[in-house]
Design an enzyme around this catalytic site. Structure first.
Site, PDB file in Angstrom:
ATOM      1  N   LYS A 146       0.834  -1.198   0.000  1.00 38.15           N
ATOM      2  CA  LYS A 146       0.000   0.000   0.000  1.00 38.15           C
ATOM      3  C   LYS A 146       0.874   1.254   0.000  1.00 38.15           C
ATOM      4  O   LYS A 146       0.678   2.166  -0.804  1.00 38.15           O
ATOM      5  CB  LYS A 146      -0.911   0.006   1.238  1.00 38.15           C
TER       6      LYS A 146
ATOM      7  N   ASP B 261      -6.186   0.427  -0.037  1.00 36.61           N
ATOM      8  CA  ASP B 261      -6.279   0.372   1.426  1.00 36.61           C
ATOM      9  C   ASP B 261      -7.638  -0.220   1.794  1.00 36.61           C
ATOM     10  O   ASP B 261      -8.335  -0.757   0.930  1.00 36.61           O
ATOM     11  CB  ASP B 261      -6.069   1.768   2.025  1.00 36.61           C
TER      12      ASP B 261
END
Ligand code: SF4
Length: 231
Positions: free
Chosen positions: A132, A151
């Site tokens: 991420k 996310d």
């Protein structure tokens, strides 16, 4: 490109509607920091490290305090971990994150000549950096057109929209590469995170007020929130 299932919201329609709908809404903290700091890769990296499982307002304030004291790998690597802890408190896991920040600075200096690396493989070698964080740094600081940052908001909403049927953000990232056009990849995070923080919330999403209500299959949504003003 693999076809999306017939019960999913059309990706292009969703993205075009969200592009308009998020105008005027508060941007995610790291996006804002990236714009304010002219996409400086180091500050984008550190802010993203701090942002994990932390509210945006807390991330923004902690990043601001830290960057006022040190805004380069060289100056930040000289700060004792205890000082970094104090500066970034109360971000979640601030003790671990302080250690990761300090070690990341040291590695950027020793292995990458003081520059934030610009490949996924290299970024993933830095302490505390997962996909991420690496994807967001590549998109925001290195203007990569090849990455999608997933996310919890992106993971949740992509499933609610029927774009993917996945159990983890990692699975969602890989599925999104297959079911969305490349032109949307760099902005999927911005659009869906902004929508997830304001409308398509984790619990009680505001479906009756959502600009996607007529095209969204609302997969897994059982209860919706009450009407909220100013959205
Ligand atoms: S708020 Fe409701 S209608 Fe809007 S995207 Fe989320 S689940 Fe779909």
């Amino acid at each position: 490109m693999k076809k999306t299932p017939p019960w999913s919201a059309p990706v292009g329609d969703v993205m075009r509607r969200l592009a308009k709908a998020i105008e005027g809404l508060e941007e995610p903290a790291v996006e804002k920091i990236a714009k304010d700091q002219q996409e400086d890769p180091f500050q984008v990296l550190i802010a993203t490290l701090l942002s994990a499982q932390t509210k945006d307002a807390v991330t923004a304030a902690a990043s601001g305090r830290l960057f006022r004291v040190a805004r380069t790998p060289g100056t930040m690597a000289k700060l004792p971990v205890s000082r970094i802890e104090k500066l970034i408190y109360p971000v979640s896991f601030y003790r671990n994150k302080a250690v990761h920040v300090r070690r990341t600075c040291e590695q950027i200096l020793s292995r990458y000549a003081g520059r934030v690396p610009s490949t996924m493989e290299e970024l993933l070698t830095l302490p505390g950096v997962g996909r991420k964080t690496a994807n967001l740094v590549l998109i925001l600081a290195h203007a990569s057109p090849d990455n999608i940052c997933v996310d919890t908001h992106v993971h949740r909403i992509a499933n609610r929209l029927g774009w993917v049927t996945t159990r983890t953000p990692e699975e969602t990232e890989q599925a999104l590469y297959r079911v969305t056009r490349r032109r949307w990849w760099p902005v999927i995070n911005l659009y869906l995170v902004t929508w997830g923080q304001n409308v398509c919330r984790p619990v009680y999403p505001l479906c009756p007020q959502c600009v996607l209500v007529d095209i969204c299959p609302k997969v897994g949504v059982t209860k919706v929130g009450k009407l909220v003003k100013n959205i």
